[in-house]
Design an enzyme around this catalytic site. Sequence first.
Site, short mmCIF file in Angstrom:
data_model
loop_
_atom_site.label_atom_id
_atom_site.label_comp_id
_atom_site.label_asym_id
_atom_site.label_seq_id
_atom_site.Cartn_x
_atom_site.Cartn_y
_atom_site.Cartn_z
N ASP A 19 40.28 33.54 40.42
CA ASP A 19 41.47 34.36 40.18
C ASP A 19 41.04 35.82 40.16
O ASP A 19 39.84 36.13 40.12
CB ASP A 19 42.09 33.97 38.81
CG ASP A 19 43.29 34.83 38.43
OD1 ASP A 19 44.17 35.05 39.27
OD2 ASP A 19 43.35 35.30 37.27
N SER A 20 42.02 36.72 40.11
CA SER A 20 41.70 38.15 39.99
C SER A 20 41.19 38.51 38.61
O SER A 20 40.71 39.62 38.40
CB SER A 20 42.97 38.96 40.28
OG SER A 20 43.96 38.61 39.34
N TYR A 51 45.31 42.34 41.50
CA TYR A 51 45.51 42.11 42.92
C TYR A 51 46.98 42.34 43.32
O TYR A 51 47.26 42.74 44.45
CB TYR A 51 45.19 40.64 43.29
CG TYR A 51 43.72 40.31 43.47
CD1 TYR A 51 42.70 41.18 43.10
CD2 TYR A 51 43.37 39.08 44.03
CE1 TYR A 51 41.37 40.82 43.28
CE2 TYR A 51 42.05 38.73 44.22
CZ TYR A 51 41.05 39.59 43.84
OH TYR A 51 39.74 39.23 44.04
N GLY A 52 47.89 42.04 42.41
CA GLY A 52 49.33 42.01 42.73
C GLY A 52 49.86 43.21 43.50
O GLY A 52 50.61 43.05 44.46
N CYS A 82 45.39 31.47 41.65
CA CYS A 82 46.01 32.78 41.71
C CYS A 82 47.03 32.77 42.83
O CYS A 82 46.70 32.55 43.99
CB CYS A 82 44.94 33.84 42.00
SG CYS A 82 45.59 35.50 42.20
N ASN A 83 48.28 33.00 42.46
CA ASN A 83 49.36 32.99 43.45
C ASN A 83 49.18 34.11 44.48
O ASN A 83 49.45 33.93 45.66
CB ASN A 83 50.71 33.18 42.75
CG ASN A 83 51.07 32.03 41.87
OD1 ASN A 83 51.85 31.17 42.25
ND2 ASN A 83 50.52 31.97 40.67
N SER A 84 48.73 35.27 44.02
CA SER A 84 48.60 36.42 44.91
C SER A 84 47.54 36.15 45.98
O SER A 84 47.67 36.59 47.12
CB SER A 84 48.25 37.68 44.12
OG SER A 84 49.10 37.82 43.02
N GLU A 161 45.55 40.55 30.28
CA GLU A 161 44.12 40.90 30.42
C GLU A 161 43.59 41.59 29.17
O GLU A 161 42.40 41.55 28.89
CB GLU A 161 43.89 41.79 31.65
CG GLU A 161 44.00 41.05 32.98
CD GLU A 161 42.80 40.15 33.32
OE1 GLU A 161 41.66 40.50 32.96
OE2 GLU A 161 43.02 39.10 33.95
N CYS A 193 52.69 33.15 38.47
CA CYS A 193 51.45 33.93 38.34
C CYS A 193 50.66 33.21 37.28
O CYS A 193 51.20 32.84 36.23
CB CYS A 193 51.78 35.35 37.90
SG CYS A 193 50.31 36.32 37.43
N THR A 194 49.39 32.98 37.54
CA THR A 194 48.63 32.13 36.63
C THR A 194 48.34 32.80 35.28
O THR A 194 47.91 32.14 34.35
CB THR A 194 47.31 31.68 37.29
OG1 THR A 194 46.61 32.83 37.77
CG2 THR A 194 47.60 30.73 38.44
N HIS A 195 48.61 34.10 35.18
CA HIS A 195 48.50 34.74 33.86
C HIS A 195 49.68 34.37 32.94
O HIS A 195 49.57 34.47 31.73
CB HIS A 195 48.49 36.27 34.00
CG HIS A 195 47.20 36.85 34.48
ND1 HIS A 195 46.75 36.71 35.78
CD2 HIS A 195 46.26 37.60 33.84
CE1 HIS A 195 45.60 37.36 35.93
NE2 HIS A 195 45.27 37.90 34.76
#
Length: 281
Positions: A19-20, A51-52, A82-84, A161, A193-195
């Site tokens: 992921d980012s 990344y988004g 990560c979707n992005s 984050e 979004c995985t966050h």
Amino acid sequence: VVVTGSGVSGDPRPLGVFDSGVGGLTVVRAIVDLLPGEPILYVGDNGRFPYGPRPVEQIRGFALEIAEHLVTRGVKMLVVACNSIEVAAISDLAAAHGVPVVGVIEPGARAAVRATRNGRVGLIGTEATVRSGAYDRAISALAPDVDVLSRACPAFVEHVERGDTSSDELLRRAREYLGPLREGGVDTLILGCTHYPMLSGLIQLVMGEDVVLVSSAEETAKDVYAALVSANLLRRDPAEPRHEFLTTGDRESFRRISHHFLGPELRGVGTAAVGVVEVAT
Ligand code: DGL
């Protein structure tokens, strides 16, 4: 050494999850819950987060670089947590590396189509994900009559984050972002979004208890399991697996946040190496 999944202890190689930043840890959490015997090698690109807002070409370059690192380290599967990254690079990743690749979008779309009762599904994600229209396409392929209302929520990932999942400022943001989706009458909301699963308490509060939240993390873990079974890649060793977490950013803050989000019951993390991957910034 040729490693196959057919031995008594199965395939010992780790799953490569990336992921980012720390968002992919929601996917790790869900994989560990379903598959406690599988070792995980995780890379968070915290050094280049977020990344988004970046152009798709740049995200694709970062993704291929990290995938290369994971494959060189001998992973048996790539889990794009990560979707992005998925909207920017999934087909290149699948073509480039010769190991099975599991993403987050198809599982989330499927679960949303199953969950909706009124045919109105909300999607929240990064700018890259929302702009790509990937969920709209995945949902309309499954259920052409389902409407999708989307909204990018860029500030959410910054809070996560920092380890903030409940501040007043975040709640204000959530009301602002989610208001139009609530008013649009969605009965199901994809956390695209995985966050975001780390914010599910707050998002549920704002959306109301009748709205079903679809976490791509849990749905993806089910796909990882299915892919391991079908390719005969499960590890069957009763000994506890060893996980490893790598970041391109600050090691200490990554360690702190991953403890916070993965929980102390995830044995292995306490002693797992938190290393650093060198990448160009
Ligand atoms: N976790 C990532 C996703 O699922 C995005 C976070 C970012 O903007 O870097 O899209």
